[in-house]
Design an enzyme around this catalytic site. Sequence first.
Site, PDB file in Angstrom:
ATOM      1  N   ARG A  44       0.700  -1.220  -0.020  1.00 17.62           N
ATOM      2  CA  ARG A  44      -0.058   0.049  -0.070  1.00 17.62           C
ATOM      3  C   ARG A  44       0.792   1.190   0.135  1.00 17.62           C
ATOM      4  O   ARG A  44       0.411   2.280  -0.619  1.00 17.62           O
ATOM      5  CB  ARG A  44      -1.149  -0.097   1.282  1.00 17.62           C
ATOM      6  CG  ARG A  44      -2.238  -0.660   0.773  1.00 17.62           C
ATOM      7  CD  ARG A  44      -2.844  -0.894   2.242  1.00 17.62           C
ATOM      8  NE  ARG A  44      -2.176  -1.938   3.191  1.00 17.62           N
ATOM      9  CZ  ARG A  44      -2.689  -2.277   3.852  1.00 17.62           C
ATOM     10  NH1 ARG A  44      -3.925  -2.282   4.427  1.00 17.62           N
ATOM     11  NH2 ARG A  44      -1.764  -3.191   4.772  1.00 17.62           N
ATOM     12  N   PHE A  79      -4.831  -3.557  -1.524  1.00 16.99           N
ATOM     13  CA  PHE A  79      -4.925  -5.116  -1.863  1.00 16.99           C
ATOM     14  C   PHE A  79      -6.342  -5.233  -2.411  1.00 16.99           C
ATOM     15  O   PHE A  79      -7.017  -6.014  -3.143  1.00 16.99           O
ATOM     16  CB  PHE A  79      -4.854  -6.193  -0.644  1.00 16.99           C
ATOM     17  CG  PHE A  79      -3.517  -5.982  -0.190  1.00 16.99           C
ATOM     18  CD1 PHE A  79      -2.396  -6.173  -0.964  1.00 16.99           C
ATOM     19  CD2 PHE A  79      -2.941  -5.865   1.208  1.00 16.99           C
ATOM     20  CE1 PHE A  79      -1.088  -6.191  -0.695  1.00 16.99           C
ATOM     21  CE2 PHE A  79      -1.974  -5.794   1.679  1.00 16.99           C
ATOM     22  CZ  PHE A  79      -0.726  -5.977   0.734  1.00 16.99           C
ATOM     23  N   LYS A 146       2.621 -18.990   6.569  1.00 19.30           N
ATOM     24  CA  LYS A 146       1.735 -19.116   7.778  1.00 19.30           C
ATOM     25  C   LYS A 146       1.448 -18.118   8.427  1.00 19.30           C
ATOM     26  O   LYS A 146       2.139 -16.719   8.207  1.00 19.30           O
ATOM     27  CB  LYS A 146       2.413 -20.189   8.408  1.00 19.30           C
ATOM     28  CG  LYS A 146       3.953 -19.832   8.728  1.00 19.30           C
ATOM     29  CD  LYS A 146       4.695 -20.392   9.997  1.00 19.30           C
ATOM     30  CE  LYS A 146       4.184 -19.219  11.226  1.00 19.30           C
ATOM     31  NZ  LYS A 146       4.918 -18.086  11.403  1.00 19.30           N
ATOM     32  N   HIS A 176       9.245 -22.247   7.034  1.00 23.13           N
ATOM     33  CA  HIS A 176      10.435 -22.128   6.666  1.00 23.13           C
ATOM     34  C   HIS A 176      11.594 -23.132   7.516  1.00 23.13           C
ATOM     35  O   HIS A 176      12.855 -23.226   7.099  1.00 23.13           O
ATOM     36  CB  HIS A 176      11.122 -20.728   6.719  1.00 23.13           C
ATOM     37  CG  HIS A 176      11.259 -19.977   8.191  1.00 23.13           C
ATOM     38  ND1 HIS A 176      10.078 -19.735   8.721  1.00 23.13           N
ATOM     39  CD2 HIS A 176      12.210 -19.835   8.833  1.00 23.13           C
ATOM     40  CE1 HIS A 176      10.631 -19.338   9.910  1.00 23.13           C
ATOM     41  NE2 HIS A 176      11.773 -19.214   9.928  1.00 23.13           N
ATOM     42  N   HIS A 238       6.123 -24.836  13.075  1.00 25.88           N
ATOM     43  CA  HIS A 238       7.580 -24.972  13.364  1.00 25.88           C
ATOM     44  C   HIS A 238       7.698 -26.297  14.360  1.00 25.88           C
ATOM     45  O   HIS A 238       8.662 -27.125  14.188  1.00 25.88           O
ATOM     46  CB  HIS A 238       8.333 -23.835  13.816  1.00 25.88           C
ATOM     47  CG  HIS A 238       8.370 -22.705  12.923  1.00 25.88           C
ATOM     48  ND1 HIS A 238       7.844 -22.721  11.430  1.00 25.88           N
ATOM     49  CD2 HIS A 238       8.320 -21.313  13.162  1.00 25.88           C
ATOM     50  CE1 HIS A 238       7.885 -21.520  10.968  1.00 25.88           C
ATOM     51  NE2 HIS A 238       8.140 -20.779  11.995  1.00 25.88           N
ATOM     52  N   LYS A 324       8.306 -16.185  23.939  1.00 22.21           N
ATOM     53  CA  LYS A 324       8.927 -14.929  23.658  1.00 22.21           C
ATOM     54  C   LYS A 324       9.415 -14.182  24.664  1.00 22.21           C
ATOM     55  O   LYS A 324       8.934 -14.474  25.793  1.00 22.21           O
ATOM     56  CB  LYS A 324       8.157 -13.677  22.740  1.00 22.21           C
ATOM     57  CG  LYS A 324       7.701 -14.662  21.273  1.00 22.21           C
ATOM     58  CD  LYS A 324       7.270 -13.548  20.555  1.00 22.21           C
ATOM     59  CE  LYS A 324       6.938 -14.113  19.080  1.00 22.21           C
ATOM     60  NZ  LYS A 324       8.206 -14.341  18.307  1.00 22.21           N
TER      61      LYS A 324
HETATM   62  C1  BG6 Z   1       8.373 -17.204  12.470  1.00 24.88           C
HETATM   63  C2  BG6 Z   1       7.342 -16.675  13.282  1.00 24.88           C
HETATM   64  O1  BG6 Z   1       7.485 -17.905  11.416  1.00 24.88           O
HETATM   65  O2  BG6 Z   1       9.383 -17.746  12.943  1.00 24.88           O
HETATM   66  C3  BG6 Z   1       8.093 -15.617  14.161  1.00 24.88           C
HETATM   67  O3  BG6 Z   1       6.182 -15.930  12.784  1.00 24.88           O
HETATM   68  C4  BG6 Z   1       9.361 -16.307  14.751  1.00 24.88           C
HETATM   69  O4  BG6 Z   1       7.302 -15.294  15.308  1.00 24.88           O
HETATM   70  C5  BG6 Z   1      10.096 -16.853  13.589  1.00 24.88           C
HETATM   71  O5  BG6 Z   1      10.247 -15.185  15.402  1.00 24.88           O
HETATM   72  C6  BG6 Z   1      11.512 -17.557  14.092  1.00 24.88           C
HETATM   73  O6  BG6 Z   1      12.314 -17.975  12.749  1.00 24.88           O
HETATM   74  P1  BG6 Z   1      13.716 -17.951  12.798  1.00 24.88           P
HETATM   75  O7  BG6 Z   1      14.128 -18.674  11.419  1.00 24.88           O
HETATM   76  O8  BG6 Z   1      14.582 -16.614  13.169  1.00 24.88           O
HETATM   77  O9  BG6 Z   1      14.086 -18.737  14.016  1.00 24.88           O
END
Ligand code: BG6
Length: 472
Positions: A44, A79, A146, A176, A238, A324
């Site tokens: 945007r 969007f 995600k 990832h 994850h 966190k």
């Molecule tokens: C992301 C989450 O998918 O993964 C984040 O949304 C998180 O909250 C992050 O901090 C952690 O990824 P990495 O690769 O930095 O460990």
Amino acid sequence: MTPFILVIFGATGDLAQHKLIPALFALFKTNHLPKDFYIIGFSRREFKDEEFHSYFKPQLEDPKWKDFTSHLFYQSASFEEKNGYENLNKKLLEIDEKLGACIARFFYLATPPDHYETILEKLVETKLSEGCGHDKGNWTRLIIEKPFGKDLDTAKALDKKLAEIFEEKQIFRVDHYLGKETVQNMLAFRFANGIFEPVWKKEYIDHVQITFAQDEGVGTRGKFFDGIGILRDIAQNHLLQLLAAVAMESPKSFTKEDLRDARAEVIKNVKVADNNSIIRGQYEGYKDEKDVEKDSDTETFVAMKMFVNTKRFNGVPFYVRAGKKLKKEVVEISVVFIQTCHILFKEYGCPEIGNVITFRIQPNEGISLRFIAKTPGAKLGLESVDMKFNYKEGFGTSGLEAYERVLLDIFAGDQTLFNRSDELESSWKFITEILTKWEQNKSDLLTYEQGTLGPDRSNELIEQDDKKWLLI
Ligand code: BG6
């Protein structure tokens, strides 16, 4: 490598800024990208191309950045409005015309998930989803980040929508963590080494611990995170994928469907031990974070005792925690073997914990094996010691960064490291049951001090079984 156009929706967002553009730039510098590639940021903010280039502050100093920006373009648009997509379409056609061919188009949804539906609708409305060329399905791909939905129903609805628009081979659902070198190495470790596989089962394994600790808070991501929480943000994807790497059966082959089958089978069989085995917490001061509701009950910490009901792991507890603003920044998995103090050594005192294999996902990526050794000296005594492998020392590199790997696989059309829809459905089924319980009982949200390892109750969770967190 064939030319491509990558359109990043949400190009000024956190993901693009901290992960996608840096990963693309790294791939560019290491000559992993083709001569002709085009990245179009779609967001945007009203930027000209040059302003978009200057937006990536850490990269600006790099002498190669200027070359890279000749591939980087920007489309300022909302969007919701069709004309932005029409302008995008013009840009894509211009590129096709310039190269005299239909160039592969990758649409990357890197926006908060509440925009997914709108963007998908607009892609259909403007026919951008249809791509071009003879075999259209081969040349248009949709990449989706995600959280994929908010619960089982919304995840299913989103999947249905995607399936109406794209063929399965065009859909890349990103987690990832599957692209992390260390996670992939777990499979090599387990299945390429004949000495570990025979003991990788309930007869030998006492329990498994997984810690996903982050020292940062929500930072600038309050708007995204609040209302989503760590269960959806990290556990649903994850954490479950890390667990699957420990618990999966040997895949029939390392091909896409066999690997996905093996992962899916674990996730389908995951259960929480019982109603008292989930601890959720929120760090002190969370409600004062930017873009967080003052009365937010979003969890920033979760710990669970789980079981994987497969023949191999049935009855072995998995203690997992993620949070966190914790004391450390570390992601680690420890497989703790049953301590059978040999009768020979009973009178000399066996260490409480015997063999442990620890996978350090990050930082200092590596693997260590704890075993028992005789303490030096005339008297017979025993102690645990560690044998360590570290990626950097062993190979001189930690390999590709996860998003670099993810992007390369997208460009190559390899879906092995992406979620299949049944994997997602099982993980959401598991997570939704927990969310429903939380909805019914909001009072169990505990607060914890920043810089700790979460609420004390997460220690009790494991200590009540006469075990201890190894990472303290
Ligand atoms: C992301 C989450 O998918 O993964 C984040 O949304 C998180 O909250 C992050 O901090 C952690 O990824 P990495 O690769 O930095 O460990």
